[in-house]
Motif scaffolding. Structure first.
Motif, PDB file in Angstrom:
ATOM      1  N   VAL A  14       0.966  -1.501   0.021  1.00 35.46           N
ATOM      2  CA  VAL A  14      -0.476  -0.206  -0.060  1.00 35.46           C
ATOM      3  C   VAL A  14       0.744   0.954   0.510  1.00 35.46           C
ATOM      4  O   VAL A  14       0.406   2.407  -0.412  1.00 35.46           O
ATOM      5  N   ARG A  15       2.035   1.641   0.929  1.00 36.31           N
ATOM      6  CA  ARG A  15       2.589   2.651   1.049  1.00 36.31           C
ATOM      7  C   ARG A  15       3.989   2.891   0.022  1.00 36.31           C
ATOM      8  O   ARG A  15       4.626   3.118   0.330  1.00 36.31           O
ATOM      9  N   SER A  16       3.965   1.583  -1.281  1.00 40.58           N
ATOM     10  CA  SER A  16       5.502   1.573  -1.484  1.00 40.58           C
ATOM     11  C   SER A  16       5.608   2.187  -2.992  1.00 40.58           C
ATOM     12  O   SER A  16       6.990   2.145  -2.843  1.00 40.58           O
ATOM     13  N   THR A  17       4.454   3.069  -3.128  1.00 40.70           N
ATOM     14  CA  THR A  17       4.982   4.221  -4.184  1.00 40.70           C
ATOM     15  C   THR A  17       4.305   5.750  -3.762  1.00 40.70           C
ATOM     16  O   THR A  17       3.730   5.725  -2.621  1.00 40.70           O
ATOM     17  N   PRO A  18       5.754   6.702  -4.038  1.00 44.62           N
ATOM     18  CA  PRO A  18       5.279   7.627  -3.422  1.00 44.62           C
ATOM     19  C   PRO A  18       3.928   8.315  -3.975  1.00 44.62           C
ATOM     20  O   PRO A  18       3.440   9.461  -3.773  1.00 44.62           O
ATOM     21  N   ASN A  50      -3.007   2.177  -3.424  1.00 45.67           N
ATOM     22  CA  ASN A  50      -3.485   0.791  -3.332  1.00 45.67           C
ATOM     23  C   ASN A  50      -4.822   1.376  -2.876  1.00 45.67           C
ATOM     24  O   ASN A  50      -4.482   0.835  -2.075  1.00 45.67           O
ATOM     25  N   VAL A  51      -5.918   1.587  -3.268  1.00 43.43           N
ATOM     26  CA  VAL A  51      -6.672   2.154  -2.831  1.00 43.43           C
ATOM     27  C   VAL A  51      -7.682   0.625  -1.982  1.00 43.43           C
ATOM     28  O   VAL A  51      -8.454   0.926  -1.313  1.00 43.43           O
ATOM     29  N   ARG A  52      -7.488  -0.961  -2.976  1.00 47.12           N
ATOM     30  CA  ARG A  52      -8.570  -1.200  -2.208  1.00 47.12           C
ATOM     31  C   ARG A  52      -7.450  -1.762  -1.233  1.00 47.12           C
ATOM     32  O   ARG A  52      -8.951  -2.308  -0.230  1.00 47.12           O
ATOM     33  N   SER A  53      -6.821  -2.037  -0.944  1.00 46.80           N
ATOM     34  CA  SER A  53      -5.804  -3.147  -0.141  1.00 46.80           C
ATOM     35  C   SER A  53      -6.027  -1.775   0.775  1.00 46.80           C
ATOM     36  O   SER A  53      -5.847  -2.158   2.377  1.00 46.80           O
ATOM     37  N   SER A  54      -5.973  -0.447   1.048  1.00 45.78           N
ATOM     38  CA  SER A  54      -6.659   0.525   1.877  1.00 45.78           C
ATOM     39  C   SER A  54      -7.518   0.435   2.442  1.00 45.78           C
ATOM     40  O   SER A  54      -7.829   0.469   3.511  1.00 45.78           O
ATOM     41  N   GLU A  59      -8.720  -3.125   4.478  1.00 36.71           N
ATOM     42  CA  GLU A  59      -7.522  -3.226   5.870  1.00 36.71           C
ATOM     43  C   GLU A  59      -8.132  -2.073   6.086  1.00 36.71           C
ATOM     44  O   GLU A  59      -8.773  -2.318   8.316  1.00 36.71           O
ATOM     45  N   GLY A  60      -9.179  -0.659   6.056  1.00 39.73           N
ATOM     46  CA  GLY A  60      -9.263   0.418   7.448  1.00 39.73           C
ATOM     47  C   GLY A  60     -10.866  -0.123   7.227  1.00 39.73           C
ATOM     48  O   GLY A  60     -11.768   0.009   8.907  1.00 39.73           O
ATOM     49  N   LEU A  61     -11.545  -1.169   7.224  1.00 38.24           N
ATOM     50  CA  LEU A  61     -12.847  -1.570   6.788  1.00 38.24           C
ATOM     51  C   LEU A  61     -12.923  -2.838   7.976  1.00 38.24           C
ATOM     52  O   LEU A  61     -14.134  -2.870   8.330  1.00 38.24           O
ATOM     53  N   GLY A  62     -12.171  -3.642   7.884  1.00 41.01           N
ATOM     54  CA  GLY A  62     -12.137  -4.651   8.247  1.00 41.01           C
ATOM     55  C   GLY A  62     -13.106  -5.872   7.592  1.00 41.01           C
ATOM     56  O   GLY A  62     -13.139  -6.793   7.785  1.00 41.01           O
ATOM     57  N   TRP A  99     -19.861   1.032   4.811  1.00 42.28           N
ATOM     58  CA  TRP A  99     -18.610   1.895   4.858  1.00 42.28           C
ATOM     59  C   TRP A  99     -19.148   3.041   6.182  1.00 42.28           C
ATOM     60  O   TRP A  99     -18.274   3.741   6.665  1.00 42.28           O
ATOM     61  N   VAL A 100     -20.716   3.516   6.186  1.00 44.20           N
ATOM     62  CA  VAL A 100     -21.442   4.264   6.996  1.00 44.20           C
ATOM     63  C   VAL A 100     -20.422   3.251   8.581  1.00 44.20           C
ATOM     64  O   VAL A 100     -20.142   4.888   9.834  1.00 44.20           O
ATOM     65  N   ARG A 101     -20.811   2.405   8.882  1.00 45.41           N
ATOM     66  CA  ARG A 101     -20.904   1.735  10.379  1.00 45.41           C
ATOM     67  C   ARG A 101     -19.326   1.800  10.813  1.00 45.41           C
ATOM     68  O   ARG A 101     -18.636   1.332  11.391  1.00 45.41           O
ATOM     69  N   ASN A 102     -18.170   1.010   9.394  1.00 44.22           N
ATOM     70  CA  ASN A 102     -16.507   0.760   9.993  1.00 44.22           C
ATOM     71  C   ASN A 102     -16.468   1.604   9.636  1.00 44.22           C
ATOM     72  O   ASN A 102     -14.638   1.486  10.128  1.00 44.22           O
ATOM     73  N   TRP A 103     -15.654   2.868   8.868  1.00 52.35           N
ATOM     74  CA  TRP A 103     -15.121   3.288   8.063  1.00 52.35           C
ATOM     75  C   TRP A 103     -14.454   4.351   9.375  1.00 52.35           C
ATOM     76  O   TRP A 103     -14.882   4.968  10.432  1.00 52.35           O
TER      77      TRP A 103
END
Length: 613
Positions: A393-397, A401-405, A408-411, A421-425
């Motif tokens: 996810v953090r490999s390029t400046p 990688n939006v899907r991975s992020s 990960e954020g939503l679980g 999204w509304v419940r888990n973000w």
């Protein structure tokens, strides 16, 4: 006795000269080859469907489409906020298709966006494969080639869904390619005009696909060689709907392009960043070794097409059809590089890559293409094996990688519902609580972010047309959580006419260079004298807020606000239509003092508007 005329000898357009009769083309392959070629279409399509289904999701940018869909269904029109005509959807047809599907089914638009995206992209890949098989059907046995790239590159699978217009774009590309391979002299006029009509829908699928429309129409013209009347008929078929919508867009929204195109400065140039974006797409998936192999196959196909002297009467047409997607893909890739790419990893370059792959998805079998296909099989096995490290996810400046992020954020590995999204973000629970409190409050409330991205409330001016205004840093999920009658003030300008028209003063995160600072937000919505504590939290001085408030009521900025908020009368529609070009070009300084000087005291000053009190 009259000799019957072959279909190839019948003009298809008014005034078109008949092509010389030629032997009818073969209608199919021998039995075993027919099954092999059916498998070349069916098996990769089925594999792509499974891969896309396993990675099904909707991203925050996909959620941006859903608030206008909900506004349409509620009777408020194609807007992001009630009372403000802003076109936040880049893909016009995708927005209206989602609205139709949600109206018919009553289902969650997010779920529909994921399902329709998967079905449409699968259909597009199937049509593309079938069309390429058809293009090479006179060459005997066919071998897979470019299709291996679709099976090896995960972003193709991710953007089969995502809630964005990518699935519709893949379907339109496959359908247009299939129709282009069917173009021939002598076909019925109805089919000719229908083909041109489908080609013309490209800008409504996504504005940058206009280059594909132009290339495919040029190839169709080259094959048919119609008269001037025929050319006019083709252009009318292709342009009727896009031009009609452009008139509507200019009169309704007051600008010539969707608002994200202005916010992201789609006409600007940053070649270096764009080249880095392409490298960040090709590099992680080991695509560079594939480029010369597929390039060599493309050269062989061009040479083979030119050598087909038995079809000299149609040879130029066949070559035009073959070259059209190469030209379209190269132009589209060049545009992506020119504008500096995008913050979403690989997303913007995928349509160009698909176009470049179309003629070589499968290739005629011989010793050279057999060796190339074998090399591509080896590459495919290596690319999908543990030898290739997963993209970080953090490999390029420059991209993300939006899907991975999001996963990960939503679980949730497959977030396909708005409620997920509304419940888990992570950033939203506090926002939901404050939205609920603001809705219950007897006085209008502005919700804004401080420098640490914490949400705060401040009193809003009493004459505000909204009871709640919330600043949206993640526009999609904020728009999903906020009621339709609340105003979501987009910080990045994708749904904010004010933010979109800020002058671009520096390059930073792709597509996120324009940030609407709190002094503009307070000037537009807060009470005349905001509490000092809130100004400190907002990082805004009282002088900056006063300067911004003055600028909002002056000259072209005041006229811009009137164009989207004044009642849509016939006179307003005409003023929007006739001023759309200049309004699209208009930019103002991001610093309030500079904006006030230029707008209120400069040559473009035009008095003060009643919209700002």
């Amino acid at each position: 006795m009259t000799t019957p005329t072959t279909p190839e000898a019948v003009p298809s357009l008014p005034g078109q000269r008949a092509a010389a009769p030629r032997p009818p083309a073969a209608t199919g392959w021998p039995g075993p080859a027919r099954w092999w070629h059916a498998a070349l279409v069916a098996l990769p399509t089925a594999a792509l469907f499974v891969l896309g289904y396993r990675r099904r999701w909707i991203c925050d940018d996909g959620l941006i489409y859903l608030r206008p869909v909900r506004q349409i269904l509620a009777g408020h029109g194609p807007v992001f906020n009630v009372g403000e005509r802003a076109e936040s959807s880049t893909g016009t047809l995708w927005q209206w298709l989602l609205a139709l599907a949600a109206w018919v089914t009553g289902e969650d638009p997010a779920f529909l966006a994921v399902g329709l995206g998967l079905l449409l992209s699968t259909a597009g890949f199937a049509l593309a494969l079938y069309a390429t098989c058809r293009l090479h059907r006179g060459a005997g046995l066919l071998l897979p080639a470019g299709v291996f790239v679709l099976l090896a590159v995960p972003p193709f699978w991710s953007y089969m869904t995502s809630g964005l217009e990518s699935g519709l774009g893949a379907c339109w590309t496959g359908l247009a390619w299939w129709l282009l391979t069917r173009v021939r002299r002598g076909q019925e006029a109805r089919q000719t005009y229908l083909t041109a009509f489908v080609f013309g829908l490209g800008p409504l699928v996504r504005p940058d696909l206009a280059v594909v429309t132009a290339c495919f129409l040029a190839a169709q013209w080259w094959v048919l060689r119609p008269s001037r009347r025929g050319v006019a008929a083709l252009l009318a078929s292709a342009g009727a709907v896009p031009l009609a919508y452009e008139v509507f867009r200019a009169g309704y929204y007051g600008i010539l392009v969707p608002l994200p195109a202005i916010a992201k400065e789609a006409s600007a140039s940053d070649w270096g960043r764009g080249a880095g974006y392409v490298q960040e797409t090709l590099g992680p998936y080991w695509l560079w070794p594939v480029v010369p192999v597929l390039g060599a196959l493309a050269v062989l196909l061009v040479r083979r097409t030119r050598r087909r002297r038995a079809e000299r009467a149609a040879g130029r047409g066949s070559l035009a059809v073959l070259l059209a997607p190469f030209a379209a893909g190269a132009l589209l890739a060049g545009y992506v590089v020119r504008v500096g790419g995008d913050y979403m990893h690989a997303r913007m370059i995928l349509p160009a890559l698909l176009l470049l792959l179309l003629p070589v998805l499968v290739v005629p079998a011989n010793r050279v293409t057999g060796a190339a296909s074998a090399l591509l099989v080896v590459w495919l096995c290596a690319a999908v094996s543990p030898l290739r490290a997963p993209f970080d996810v953090r490999s390029t400046p420059g991209s993300f990688n939006v899907r991975s992020s999001d996963v990960e954020g939503l679980g949730d590995h497959n977030p396909v519902r708005t409620a997920t999204w509304v419940r888990n973000w992570p950033a939203l629970p506090e926002g939901r609580r404050m939205l609920a409190e603001a809705a219950r409050s007897p006085r209008p409330t502005l919700l804004y972010f401080d420098a640490g991205r914490r949400l705060h409330a401040t009193p809003m001016r009493a004459d505000s047309p909204y009871h709640v205004v919330i600043v949206g840093r993640h526009l999609g999920v904020t728009g999903a959580a906020a009621p339709l009658d609340a105003y979501v003030n987009d910080a990045w300008g994708l749904a904010s006419p004010l933010g979109a028209h800020l002058a671009l003063e520096r390059w930073s995160w792709p597509g996120h260079e324009k940030f609407l600072r709190n002094h503009w937000v307070f000037a537009e919505w807060a009470v005349r004298h905001p509490p000092h504590r809130d100004l400190l939290r907002a990082g805004a001085t009282r002088e900056a807020v006063e300067a911004a408030r003055a600028a909002l009521g002056c000259g072209r900025l005041a006229e811009l606000r009137e164009s989207v908020r004044a009642p849509l009368t016939a006179e307003r529609f005409w003023d929007n239509l006739t001023g759309a070009f200049e309004r699209t070009r208009f930019r103002f300084a991001r610093w309030p003092a500079a904006a006030e000087t230029a707008l209120c005291d400069g040559p473009s000053a035009g008095g003060r508007s009643g919209l700002t009190r």
